[in-house]
Every structure is written in structure tokens, then in C-alpha cells.
Scaffold this active site. Structure first.
Site, PDB file in Angstrom:
ATOM      1  N   TYR A  28       0.878  -1.376   0.096  1.00 40.10           N
ATOM      2  CA  TYR A  28      -0.002   0.022   0.086  1.00 40.10           C
ATOM      3  C   TYR A  28       0.922   1.246  -0.191  1.00 40.10           C
ATOM      4  O   TYR A  28       0.242   2.443  -0.062  1.00 40.10           O
ATOM      5  CB  TYR A  28      -0.828  -0.126   1.303  1.00 40.10           C
ATOM      6  CG  TYR A  28      -1.824  -1.079   1.071  1.00 40.10           C
ATOM      7  CD1 TYR A  28      -2.979  -1.322   0.267  1.00 40.10           C
ATOM      8  CD2 TYR A  28      -1.781  -2.113   2.336  1.00 40.10           C
ATOM      9  CE1 TYR A  28      -3.653  -2.244   0.542  1.00 40.10           C
ATOM     10  CE2 TYR A  28      -2.490  -3.407   2.503  1.00 40.10           C
ATOM     11  CZ  TYR A  28      -3.410  -3.334   1.361  1.00 40.10           C
ATOM     12  OH  TYR A  28      -4.447  -4.586   1.565  1.00 40.10           O
ATOM     13  N   HIS A  33      -4.576   6.032  -1.483  1.00 38.73           N
ATOM     14  CA  HIS A  33      -5.208   5.995  -0.069  1.00 38.73           C
ATOM     15  C   HIS A  33      -4.394   6.231   1.046  1.00 38.73           C
ATOM     16  O   HIS A  33      -4.790   6.617   2.057  1.00 38.73           O
ATOM     17  CB  HIS A  33      -5.807   4.661   0.247  1.00 38.73           C
ATOM     18  CG  HIS A  33      -7.053   4.510   0.838  1.00 38.73           C
ATOM     19  ND1 HIS A  33      -7.812   5.547   0.975  1.00 38.73           N
ATOM     20  CD2 HIS A  33      -7.647   3.558   1.509  1.00 38.73           C
ATOM     21  CE1 HIS A  33      -9.142   5.317   1.444  1.00 38.73           C
ATOM     22  NE2 HIS A  33      -9.099   3.887   2.046  1.00 38.73           N
ATOM     23  N   PHE A  78      -5.700  -1.170   9.889  1.00 41.31           N
ATOM     24  CA  PHE A  78      -6.125  -0.555   8.610  1.00 41.31           C
ATOM     25  C   PHE A  78      -6.843   0.581   8.820  1.00 41.31           C
ATOM     26  O   PHE A  78      -7.421   0.863   9.762  1.00 41.31           O
ATOM     27  CB  PHE A  78      -6.684  -1.714   7.735  1.00 41.31           C
ATOM     28  CG  PHE A  78      -5.904  -2.759   7.310  1.00 41.31           C
ATOM     29  CD1 PHE A  78      -5.185  -2.436   6.023  1.00 41.31           C
ATOM     30  CD2 PHE A  78      -5.501  -3.916   8.010  1.00 41.31           C
ATOM     31  CE1 PHE A  78      -4.322  -3.320   5.571  1.00 41.31           C
ATOM     32  CE2 PHE A  78      -4.656  -4.904   7.428  1.00 41.31           C
ATOM     33  CZ  PHE A  78      -3.857  -4.612   6.263  1.00 41.31           C
ATOM     34  N   ASN A  80      -9.718   1.683   7.987  1.00 39.59           N
ATOM     35  CA  ASN A  80     -11.062   2.069   8.441  1.00 39.59           C
ATOM     36  C   ASN A  80     -11.172   1.648  10.131  1.00 39.59           C
ATOM     37  O   ASN A  80     -12.233   2.014  10.697  1.00 39.59           O
ATOM     38  CB  ASN A  80     -12.080   0.965   7.876  1.00 39.59           C
ATOM     39  CG  ASN A  80     -12.030   1.166   6.549  1.00 39.59           C
ATOM     40  OD1 ASN A  80     -11.662   2.135   5.927  1.00 39.59           O
ATOM     41  ND2 ASN A  80     -12.701   0.249   5.636  1.00 39.59           N
ATOM     42  N   ASP A 106      -6.478  11.300   2.047  1.00 36.44           N
ATOM     43  CA  ASP A 106      -6.733  11.370   0.846  1.00 36.44           C
ATOM     44  C   ASP A 106      -8.169  11.839   0.701  1.00 36.44           C
ATOM     45  O   ASP A 106      -9.125  11.489   1.503  1.00 36.44           O
ATOM     46  CB  ASP A 106      -6.870  10.048   0.082  1.00 36.44           C
ATOM     47  CG  ASP A 106      -7.388   8.804   0.884  1.00 36.44           C
ATOM     48  OD1 ASP A 106      -7.259   8.664   2.152  1.00 36.44           O
ATOM     49  OD2 ASP A 106      -8.270   8.336   0.050  1.00 36.44           O
TER      50      ASP A 106
END
Length: 193
Positions: A28, A33, A78, A80, A106
Site C-alpha cells: 500500500y 489511499h 487498517f 477503517n 486522501d
């Protein structure tokens, strides 16, 4: 007795928390993101941290300026689930969310390269921001929204897939030359506030 006095001084010093949102892991690292992580990394390249360590399920770098302690935070769960980390750290340092918490993230509703400040607004569908609002029980904190949208209006690429695409080489150059210098200015102004 002196030990407790030192602790009191440490936690009563002016303090700011600056949180960059992203996902941990090499896969990532340069995705859209992770714009919040990238903005923090860029700031710390120009303003080196005193220490960096892994605590509270986050990478936390300490920086000092004008007698203030500033903690740059990259949650390592993560995106969320970022809110729990932010809540724990803010509670530990007794930080006033409205004055001393800044979240960089973002924003798909803004064209790539756009940078906007915000305060006490809703999440606009950003799950990481919504999780922070839910965990803190308030939306009263400052934000820096980093535009990442580059798709054409009728693009078939769903947003969740688009977010996890890596930025192109020319986009990375634009981030480093135009976008992150602007986020640096906003971070510096927040620290001084």
C-alpha cells in the site's frame, strides 16, 4: 518525588497530534489511499523527528518546535480502524481534539493535487475519518484533505479499487513538488496555532 514531577512536566507541556491516514504494508506504500502517510513522511524528511517508535498500534514520531511536542502518528491497523488508535493516543496525552488534533487524508471528491483545510465537517464517505469521528464522539478536529481523483467522469473503475492503485511517476513528482510543500505549510501553521 522528582520522578513524578518530571512526568507532570512531560504531560502538561503544549502538545499537538498530527495523524496521517493510510494502510500499513509495502503493498500500500505509494497508493492514493496512503496520501496521509506520504504527507507525514514528506514533512519529517524536512523536519527530522527526535525519535520514532511503535506504540498504540501506530508508528509515532516525536518532533519539537517552539516549546511544543508534536507527535506524528501513522496508525498501523487498517485505515477503517484508525479511530481506536487516535482515541487511545489522544486520551493518553489528554489532547484537546478541537485545538490540538490534525488529520491528513486522501479525498476522492477533490481533483488530484488539490489541498483543502477543514474543521468539524462530516466524513464525506471516508471510512477512516468516520471511524475517528465515531471513536472520539466528535467531529470537532482539524483536517487536511489531499485530492487524489484522476478518473474520467465515466470511468468504470470503482472507488475502492482506484484508491488502492499506486500513484503514477508523474503524479508522485507533482505530489513532491507542489502538493506536499502545501501540506507542510498547513502542518507548520497548525503547530504554531
Amino acid at each position: 518525588m522528582k520522578f513524578y514531577l518530571l512526568l507532570d512536566i512531560r504531560y502538561n507541556a503544549p502538545m499537538k497530534l498530527i495523524v496521517g491516514l493510510g494502510n500499513p504494508g509495502n503493498q500500500y506504500e505509494l497508493t492514493r489511499h496512503n496520501a496521509g502517510f506520504l504527507a507525514i513522511d514528506f514533512f519529517l524528511r524536512e523536519h527530522p523527528a527526535i525519535t520514532c517508535s511503535s506504540r498504540f498500534d501506530a508508528m509515532i514520531c516525536e518532533y519539537h518546535e517552539d516549546g511544543k511536542k508534536v507527535f506524528f502518528i501513522k496508525p498501523q491497523n487498517f485505515m477503517n480502524l484508525s479511530g481506536g488508535v487516535v482515541r487511545q493516543i489522544a486520551a493518553f496525552y489528554k489532547v484537546d481534539h478541537a485545538n490540538d488534533l490534525l488529520v491528513l487524508h486522501d479525498e476522492v471528491d477533490l481533483p488530484f493535487g488539490t489541498v483543502k483545510e477543514g474543521f468539524a465537517s462530516g466524513s464525506a464517505g471516508h471510512n477512516g475519518v468516520q471511524n475517528i469521528i465515531d471513536e472520539l464522539g466528535t467531529k470537532d478536529f482539524a483536517r487536511v484533505r489531499i485530492g487524489v481523483e484522476t478518473r474520467e467522469e465515466n470511468s468504470p473503475l470503482p472507488t475502492d479499487v482506484f484508491f488502492l492503485n499506486k500513484v503514477e511517476k508523474d503524479e508522485l513528482q507533482q505530489l513532491e513538488e507542489k502538493v506536499f510543500p502545501k501540506t507542510n505549510e498547513l502542518i507548520a501553521a497548525f503547530i504554531k496555532s
